[in-house]
Design an enzyme around this catalytic site. Structure first.
Site, PDB file in Angstrom:
ATOM      1  N   SER A 718       0.845  -1.174   0.000  1.00 41.70           N
ATOM      2  CA  SER A 718       0.000   0.000   0.000  1.00 41.70           C
ATOM      3  C   SER A 718       0.886   1.232   0.000  1.00 41.70           C
ATOM      4  CB  SER A 718      -0.933  -0.009   1.207  1.00 41.70           C
ATOM      5  OG  SER A 718      -0.185   0.131   2.380  1.00 41.70           O
ATOM      6  N   GLY A 722      -2.711   4.169  -3.157  1.00 42.87           N
ATOM      7  CA  GLY A 722      -3.774   3.245  -2.813  1.00 42.87           C
ATOM      8  C   GLY A 722      -3.182   1.914  -2.407  1.00 42.87           C
ATOM      9  N   VAL A 724      -2.765  -2.335  -3.062  1.00 43.18           N
ATOM     10  CA  VAL A 724      -2.736  -3.325  -4.133  1.00 43.18           C
ATOM     11  C   VAL A 724      -3.020  -4.698  -3.544  1.00 43.18           C
ATOM     12  CG1 VAL A 724      -1.420  -4.237  -6.050  1.00 43.18           C
ATOM     13  CG2 VAL A 724      -0.911  -1.978  -5.185  1.00 43.18           C
ATOM     14  N   LYS A 738      -5.275  -2.654  -8.114  1.00 42.25           N
ATOM     15  CA  LYS A 738      -4.790  -1.428  -7.485  1.00 42.25           C
ATOM     16  C   LYS A 738      -5.985  -0.541  -7.201  1.00 42.25           C
ATOM     17  CE  LYS A 738      -0.756   0.415  -8.494  1.00 42.25           C
ATOM     18  NZ  LYS A 738      -0.029   0.774  -7.295  1.00 42.25           N
ATOM     19  N   ASP A 833       6.670   8.973 -10.943  1.00 46.40           N
ATOM     20  CA  ASP A 833       6.891   8.286  -9.676  1.00 46.40           C
ATOM     21  C   ASP A 833       7.706   7.016  -9.905  1.00 46.40           C
ATOM     22  OD1 ASP A 833       6.772   7.826  -6.989  1.00 46.40           O
ATOM     23  OD2 ASP A 833       4.748   7.004  -6.998  1.00 46.40           O
TER      24      ASP A 833
END
Ligand SMILES: *[C@@H]1O[C@H](CO)[C@@H](O)[C@H](O)[C@H]1NC(C)=O
Ligand SMILES: *[C@@H]1O[C@H](CO)[C@@H](O)[C@H](O)[C@H]1NC(C)=O
Ligand SMILES: *[C@@H]1O[C@H](CO)[C@@H](O)[C@H](O)[C@H]1NC(C)=O
Length: 978
Positions: A718, A722, A724, A738, A833
């Site tokens: 996590s 969010g 997973v 996800k 990211d």
């Protein structure tokens, strides 16, 4: 007699002998055909390229061994003839060879989940014994060869789902043994052939997720053995045929997401075996037939988004005791809510959603007796009146409670605060009164609370600071008063705070700057006073800030000009004085800036924002001047500054870096490519074309089932984005789900559109997005499951260790994936990211980038186009990020460089040994090139060094290799993009 016997015996012997030699002759002849066919298949199905390690069959299918021992090949027991070919998930990239049709004993072909492209060869229809044909989850395109549908007398099951097949289904369907036809998620057009009904042996038809038009053929009613019928997500019109009622064996019926009209036929009440009925999102009218309410085996009844009317029988729970999902949202259903009490009989009830209807009356007290498995209770937007019953605490596993937009009165019962598994609580738009209990602090799992638009009074309890997971707090439009407790500002995960239209007073404390993640603050129409703090300039993620209609005074701090991501800024109707900060023209993403009705004076700054009447509002101030385009008087001469030189400066400041950084990016990439590409020259040319298929939405309950109701056991990880979960769909396909933390509801459409785009992004080094699931409350991506999990797990594992070659291969994979996102996809996708935990490894240790496009998805939610709210992580983020506000592909290159350095050194950029003074890059750079071997991961030295020791210059080779990687890493992470 004896003679006869002997003779019989000898005859028998003769016959056996004859047979045997014939068989031997046939085998000698025919097994060469099989061999040739298999070899032709191998060539075609591996022609798409890929490293040898990708294609097991490339290495395994060699003529050194008899083909019956080849992996995936099974021969008949009696003779060396191929009877089945099972190459499920073999990473095949190429086409299906028509020579397959020469394997004349073949009875089963399974090529599920590969990347095979091209068309399905017509010749497959000539396989006389083929019973099972499974070509699902490939990239096959073109029509379905007609030969398959009217020639194959032994075909029992055909699965072509999840491909790019187009054109219509053949009109004539003649398959005497067929039991399952599955062609979901393709591009089929045209009508459903009425002829399908001639296949009376059919048990399952799956045609969902295509573009089929026309009506549901009435002839389907003849398929008396049919158990499963899925025609969802097409463009079917007209009414549901009454003949459906003849399918008395039917257990699963899905007609969701079509354009069906008319009523649900009475005859459907005959479907006593029905377990799942999905009619979601059509234009169905009328009431649900009484007899259908009695389908006693029903587990999922899902009829949301239609125009259904009428009441729901009060005995529903008694007649459908196995109900797990009851979803009837967005209809015009009416009458009382007594049926809710009867649902206490359904011990597996998990989701109750009857929102957006016309139900009236009170919530029965007995609803406290509902199943302990109930996770979702959504009854918003009805006409429910009276009080919230106190017997709530029994529903102790409730995750989401939504009673908003009803006519509830009274106070919140104390028992409600004990629902400590609750993550989402909406009670807004009712007429609730009383104060917020300090017990709210016990609900430590809450992520979202809204009690907006009620008549709550009193103050916000201090204990609100205990709800550390809180992301969204909406207390707006109430009568709350006093000061805002300091503890609220310690909720550092808060993304959205709405306190507008209350009676809050006092100053905003400096602690407010701790809300680093916040994207939305609305404090308008309160009684707040004091100065606007310069510390607010540190809320770098904010896109929406409204402080209007309060009593703020003093100057507007210069630092507010640092809110680079802000799009909406309203400081109007306060007592602010002094000049407009010179930094404000930096707010380049702002679409509304309102400073009206204050006491501002002096020169209006120059810049885009201040030249556009539709963006800025300055009226009702004391003495502003300049900006003739806004119709203010010119400033007195002594106030005017040298504007021309500042324009030049701005040019230098903005244009130069971007040009230069593109150059550096190109340099960095070409360097990289020169360095590594030679080895993988072929690999880059084999990238799949972007897939045109958009896979159908998976429904929420399917995901819940796949992940065991999102159980903690299935949690893979996590993060800010969010959680997973691992899951397995009904077909056995392993998936990763996800679940996104999205903050603003109602963004479904753009979410879906964006997902559609992402669904088309296909590349060997990107995690495949299989599907999406979205509704008002819930947004999730369904991804390919990667058995070897993430790179950081491998890199920092105690027991496993990556060799240098593996590390190089992984980074090559990542670079190819990134190159695709940046340069080969029609729309540039910036990752934002990139970090080792987002690099996933499949069973062959091929790296796949995950989470690409998430940045954009999160943006949709914030109605922003340029900023990110909670993506990007310190350490991997380029230093220019946050200075310019925008996200660019250059930032990804920086992150990539950091990962290269991390992979060589096995040091995280956020390792405690690093600080502001010495970061990972500087540390590596200090050691380069002289003492490189001092900083590299000892594991590399241990494994690779021992291999190299047999060479005289082994150490030197290793050092040079590592140096070149570090060199690339350092180039990608230069401080300045230029
Ligand atoms: C094919 O038949 C020949 C002759 O009978 C035999 O030697 C060979 O092993 C067979 N090949 C396979 C793969 O069984
Ligand atoms: C091919 O794979 C099969 C099954 O895994 C194995 O038994 C066989 O030894 C392999 N043959 C070669 C040549 O690798
Ligand atoms: C359905 O059943 C009814 C009555 O049993 C029969 O009259 C009708 O022909 C059937 N329809 C189809 C399409 O089979």
């Amino acid at each position: 007699m004896a003679f006869l016997f002997a003779c019989n015996k000898c005859l028998l012997f003769l016959v056996v002998l004859l047979h045997a030699s014939a068989a031997i002759a046939a085998a000698a002849l025919d097994n060469s055909t099989d061999l040739a066919s298999l070899l032709a298949f191998k060539v075609a199905s591996t022609s798409g390229g890929g490293a040898a390690s990708d294609n097991i069959i490339a290495a395994n299918w060699t003529t050194d061994a008899p083909f019956c021992t080849w992996v995936g090949v099974r021969c008949s027991r009696r003779r060396p003839r191929v009877v089945s070919l099972n190459l499920d998930s073999f990473s095949l990239q190429g086409t299906i060879s028509p020579h397959l049709s020469n394997l004349s004993f073949l009875s089963s072909v399974d090529l599920h989940n590969n990347s095979l492209s091209g068309t399905i060869p017509d010749a497959l229809g000539r396989l006389p014994r083929l019973a099972t044909l499974r070509l699902s989850r490939n990239l096959l395109s073109g029509p379905i060869p007609p030969s398959i549908f009217n020639n194959m007398s032994s075909l029992v099951s055909i699965d072509l789902s999840y491909n790019n097949l187009s054109v219509s289904l053949p009109a004539l369907v003649l398959l005497p043994r067929i039991e399952y036809i599955s062609i979901t998620d393709n591009w089929l057009t045209g009508h459903i052939p009425a002829d399908l009904a001639r296949c009376s042996t059919l048990l399952g038809i799956y045609l969902g997720g295509n573009k089929l038009t026309g009506r549901v053929p009435s002839s389907l009613g003849n398929l008396s053995k049919l158990v499963n019928l899925d025609l969802g997500e097409n463009q079917l019109t007209r009414a549901i045929p009454t003949s459906i009622g003849n399918l008395t064996k039917l257990q699963y019926l899905c007609l969701s997401f079509n354009h069906l009209k008319g009523e649900i036929p009475m005859e459907m009440g005959n479907l006593v075996n029905l377990q799942e009925l999905h009619l979601h999102d059509n234009g169905i009218v009328g009431s649900i037939p009484i007899s259908l309410w009695n389908a006693s085996k029903m587990t999922v009844l899902e009829v949301s988004i239609n125009n259904l009317t009428g009441p729901v029988p009060a005995t529903l729970g008694k007649s459908m005791p196995f109900l797990q999902w009851l979803l009837m949202a967005e209809n015009a259903l009416s009458g009382g809510l007594d049926f809710i009490a009867s649902l206490a009989n359904c011990r597996d009830l998990n989701y109750l959603g009857v929102m957006y209807n016309q139900f009236e009356g009170v919530l029965p007290d007995a609803y406290g007796n509902l199943s302990m498995n109930l996770h979702y209770f959504h009854v918003f937007d009805n006409h429910i009146s009276k009080k919230i019953p106190a017997r709530l605490e029994n529903l102790s596993n409730l995750i989401s409670l939504d009673l908003s937009s009803n006519e509830l009165r009274g106070t919140i019962p104390r028992t409600l605060w004990r629902l400590n598994k609750l993550q989402v609580m909406y009670l807004g738009s009712n007429r609730l009164t009383g104060s917020i209990s300090s017990d709210i602090g016990l609900m430590t799992n809450l992520a979202t609370i809204s009690i907006a638009d009620n008549e709550f009074s009193g103050q916000i309890p201090d204990s609100v600071g205990n709800i550390s997971m809180l992301q969204k707090l909406d207390l707006s439009v109430n009568k709350l008063s006093s000061t805002i407790p300091l503890s609220l500002w310690s909720l550092t995960g808060l993304l959205r705070l709405d306190l507008h239209q209350n009676r809050f007073e006092g100053l905003l404390p400096p602690q407010m700057a701790k809300l680093k993640a916040i994207g939305y603050i609305d404090l308008r129409s309160n009684r707040l006073s004091g100065n606007i703090l310069s510390a607010l300039g540190g809320l770098q993620s904010i896109t929406y800030l409204d402080l209007s209609n309060n009593s703020f005074h003093g100057q507007i701090p210069q630092q507010l000009g640092r809110l680079f991501n802000v799009e909406y800024l309203n400081l109007s109707h306060n007592f602010l004085s002094g000049v407009i900060p010179k930094s404000f023209p930096n707010l380049s993403y702002v679409y509304s800036l309102d400073l009206s009705f204050n006491m501002l004076e002096g020169e209006i700054p120059e810049g885009k924002v201040f030249s556009n009447v539709s963006i800025i509002s300055l009226m009702g101030n004391r003495a502003l001047c300049g900006a003739p385009q806004l119709k203010f008087p010119p400033c007195p001469a002594n106030m005017i500054t040298t504007s021309t030189s500042s324009t030049k400066l701005r040019l230098l400041k903005y244009v130069l870096p971007s040009v230069a950084s593109i150059l550096v990016f190109l340099a960095c990439f070409s360097l990289f490519i020169n360095f590594f590409m030679r080895k993988k020259a072929k690999a880059s040319s084999k990238e799949e074309p972007p897939c045109l298929n958009y896979h159908r939405q998976i429904l929420y309950f399917e995901l819940a089932r796949a992940t065991d109701s999102f159980s903690e056991d299935n949690l893979l990880g996590s993060g800010s984005i969010g959680k997973v979960y691992k899951g397995s769909l009904d077909g056995g396909l392993l998936i990763a789900v996800k679940v996104l933390n999205l903050q603003v509801e109602g963004a479904s459409r753009s979410f879906d559109a964006e997902c559609r785009t992402l669904g088309q992004v296909r590349h060997r080094n990107l995690v495949k997005i299989i599907s999406t699931c979205s509704n008002l409350e819930f947004k999730a991506l369904v991804l390919e499951f990667m058995p070897n999990l993430s790179l950081d797990k491998w890199l920092y594992s105690q027991n496993q260790c990556l060799t240098l070659l593996q590390r190089i291969n992984i980074m090559l994979d990542v670079s190819l994936g990134l190159d695709y996102l940046h340069h080969q996809h029609p729309h540039v996708i910036v990752h934002c990211d990139l970090k080792p935990s987002n690099i996933l490894l499949d069973e062959n240790m091929v790296a796949h980038i995950s989470d690409f496009g998430i940045a954009k998805l999160m943006l949709i939610d914030n109605k922003s186009t340029t900023s990110t709210n909670n993506v990007g992580i310190v350490g991997y983020m380029a230093p220019e990020y946050g200075l310019t506000g925008g996200v660019t592909i250059k930032g990804d290159v920086y992150s990539f460089g950091i990962m290269l350095l991390e992979l060589v050194t096995r040091k995280k950029p956020v390792d405690t040994m690093f600080s502001e003074k010495l970061n990972l890059r500087q540390w590596v750079s200090n050691a380069y090139p002289t003492v490189v071997m001092e900083i590299v991961d000892n594991n590399i030295l241990r494994t690779d060094f021992t291999n190299l020791q047999q060479h005289s210059d082994g150490v030197d080779v290793l050092r040079r290799c590592l140096s070149s990687i570090i060199d690339v890493g350092l180039h990608c992470t230069k401080d300045l993009p230029n």
